[in-house]
Design a protein around this motif. Structure first.
Motif, PDB file in Angstrom:
ATOM      1  N   MET A   1       0.821  -1.209   0.000  1.00 59.29           N
ATOM      2  CA  MET A   1       0.000   0.000   0.000  1.00 59.29           C
ATOM      3  C   MET A   1       0.859   1.264   0.000  1.00 59.29           C
ATOM      4  SD  MET A   1      -2.927  -1.146   2.773  1.00 59.29           S
ATOM      5  CE  MET A   1      -3.730   0.450   2.712  1.00 59.29           C
ATOM      6  N   PHE A   2       2.094   1.175   0.537  1.00 64.51           N
ATOM      7  CA  PHE A   2       2.959   2.347   0.666  1.00 64.51           C
ATOM      8  C   PHE A   2       4.083   2.349  -0.384  1.00 64.51           C
ATOM      9  CE2 PHE A   2       1.143   1.256   4.775  1.00 64.51           C
ATOM     10  CZ  PHE A   2       0.560   2.449   5.163  1.00 64.51           C
ATOM     11  N   THR A   3       3.903   1.523  -1.421  1.00 65.33           N
ATOM     12  CA  THR A   3       4.900   1.463  -2.489  1.00 65.33           C
ATOM     13  C   THR A   3       4.465   2.352  -3.655  1.00 65.33           C
ATOM     14  OG1 THR A   3       5.437  -0.820  -1.879  1.00 65.33           O
ATOM     15  CG2 THR A   3       6.161  -0.062  -4.041  1.00 65.33           C
ATOM     16  N   LYS A   4       5.301   3.349  -3.942  1.00 65.91           N
ATOM     17  CA  LYS A   4       4.959   4.278  -5.017  1.00 65.91           C
ATOM     18  C   LYS A   4       5.070   3.624  -6.385  1.00 65.91           C
ATOM     19  CE  LYS A   4       6.441   8.413  -2.486  1.00 65.91           C
ATOM     20  NZ  LYS A   4       7.322   9.594  -2.499  1.00 65.91           N
ATOM     21  N   ASP A   5       5.936   2.616  -6.521  1.00 68.25           N
ATOM     22  CA  ASP A   5       6.120   1.946  -7.811  1.00 68.25           C
ATOM     23  C   ASP A   5       4.838   1.274  -8.284  1.00 68.25           C
ATOM     24  OD1 ASP A   5       8.715   2.792  -7.677  1.00 68.25           O
ATOM     25  OD2 ASP A   5       9.492   0.883  -6.911  1.00 68.25           O
ATOM     26  N   ALA A   6       3.968   0.937  -7.319  1.00 68.27           N
ATOM     27  CA  ALA A   6       2.720   0.267  -7.682  1.00 68.27           C
ATOM     28  C   ALA A   6       1.649   1.264  -8.123  1.00 68.27           C
ATOM     29  CB  ALA A   6       2.217  -0.551  -6.513  1.00 68.27           C
ATOM     30  N   GLY A   7       2.042   2.525  -8.256  1.00 70.31           N
ATOM     31  CA  GLY A   7       1.099   3.547  -8.700  1.00 70.31           C
ATOM     32  C   GLY A   7       0.256   4.134  -7.586  1.00 70.31           C
TER      33      GLY A   7
END
Length: 228
Positions: free
Chosen positions: A107-113
């Motif tokens: 949820m806190f990964t920016k790479d996942a959009g």
């Protein structure tokens, strides 16, 4: 970085009154002013030094959540109380009705959009608060041991003052009695002296009276002889 759009974070500078060998805590308040469920996660550059509770959670709309950061007891003080430790607070929009068990690292990964708000919190060491004034101030309940000791000392002082006052009164009373006794003795001595003076005068007056009587007798005899 400053507070994000999802959560308002207070304070944004974590101040710890530094003391050796003592755990110190600093609270953080997270306020959600939006209409969304907001999930958050707290990270630090020195995880062995700090304990964060809770380090993750969900803040429901129009509510707040308190996070407590506790610094472990330190054996040494840093030079000039300077600290380079930092905390990163991340927040994202969560699904309605989400709870702590629904939070995951993705949820806190920016790479996942994902749109992730981030706020960096700096750690600052400040001098510990000064000890309270030694002047006693009364409290209603739960007096400290020092306050109790002050009460005992004050009570003892009052008793000592009362004892000293009683001793002074006794001394004054005794002096007054001695003064009265001395006055009475002086009066008695004066009376005895006066009586002694009178006795002496009486003893001295007897020969004088005798001479007068003798003279009168002589005059009377002379008068009789003249007539004869």
């Amino acid at each position: 970085m400053t507070s994000g759009e999802l959560l308002r974070i207070e304070p944004q500078e974590l101040q710890f009154p530094f003391e050796l060998k003592k755990q110190i805590s600093c609270p953080i308040q997270l306020s959600n002013k939006s209409e969304y469920y907001v999930a958050f996660k707290v990270k630090t550059t020195n995880p062995k030094k700090y304990c964060v509770r809770p380090n993750a959670g969900v803040v429901i709309p129009h509510s707040s959540c308190d996070v407590v950061v506790t610094m472990q007891a330190q054996k040494e003080a840093p030079p000039d109380l300077q600290c380079k430790d930092k905390f990163l607070l991340q927040s994202v929009v969560a699904s309605p009705g989400s709870t702590l068990k629904d939070i995951n690292a993705e949820m806190f990964t920016k790479d996942a959009g994902n749109h992730v708000d981030e706020c960096m919190l700096r750690v600052v060491y400040v001098p510990p608060p000064r000890p309270p004034s030694p002047v006693y101030e009364g409290t209603d309940e739960g007096d400290s041991p020092s306050a109790s000791m002050s009460d005992d000392a004050m009570s003892k002082g009052v008793l000592e003052q009362k004892g000293s006052a009683s001793q002074v009164e006794a001394l004054v009373s005794r002096l007054n009695e001695e003064k009265q006794s001395t006055i009475q003795k002086n009066n008695k001595l004066e009376q005895e002296l006066e009586m002694l003076k009178r006795q002496i005068q009486r003893r001295r007056g007897v020969p004088f009276i005798y001479l007068i009587i003798t003279a009168l007798i002589g005059i009377f005899l002379g008068y009789l002889l003249k007539r004869g």
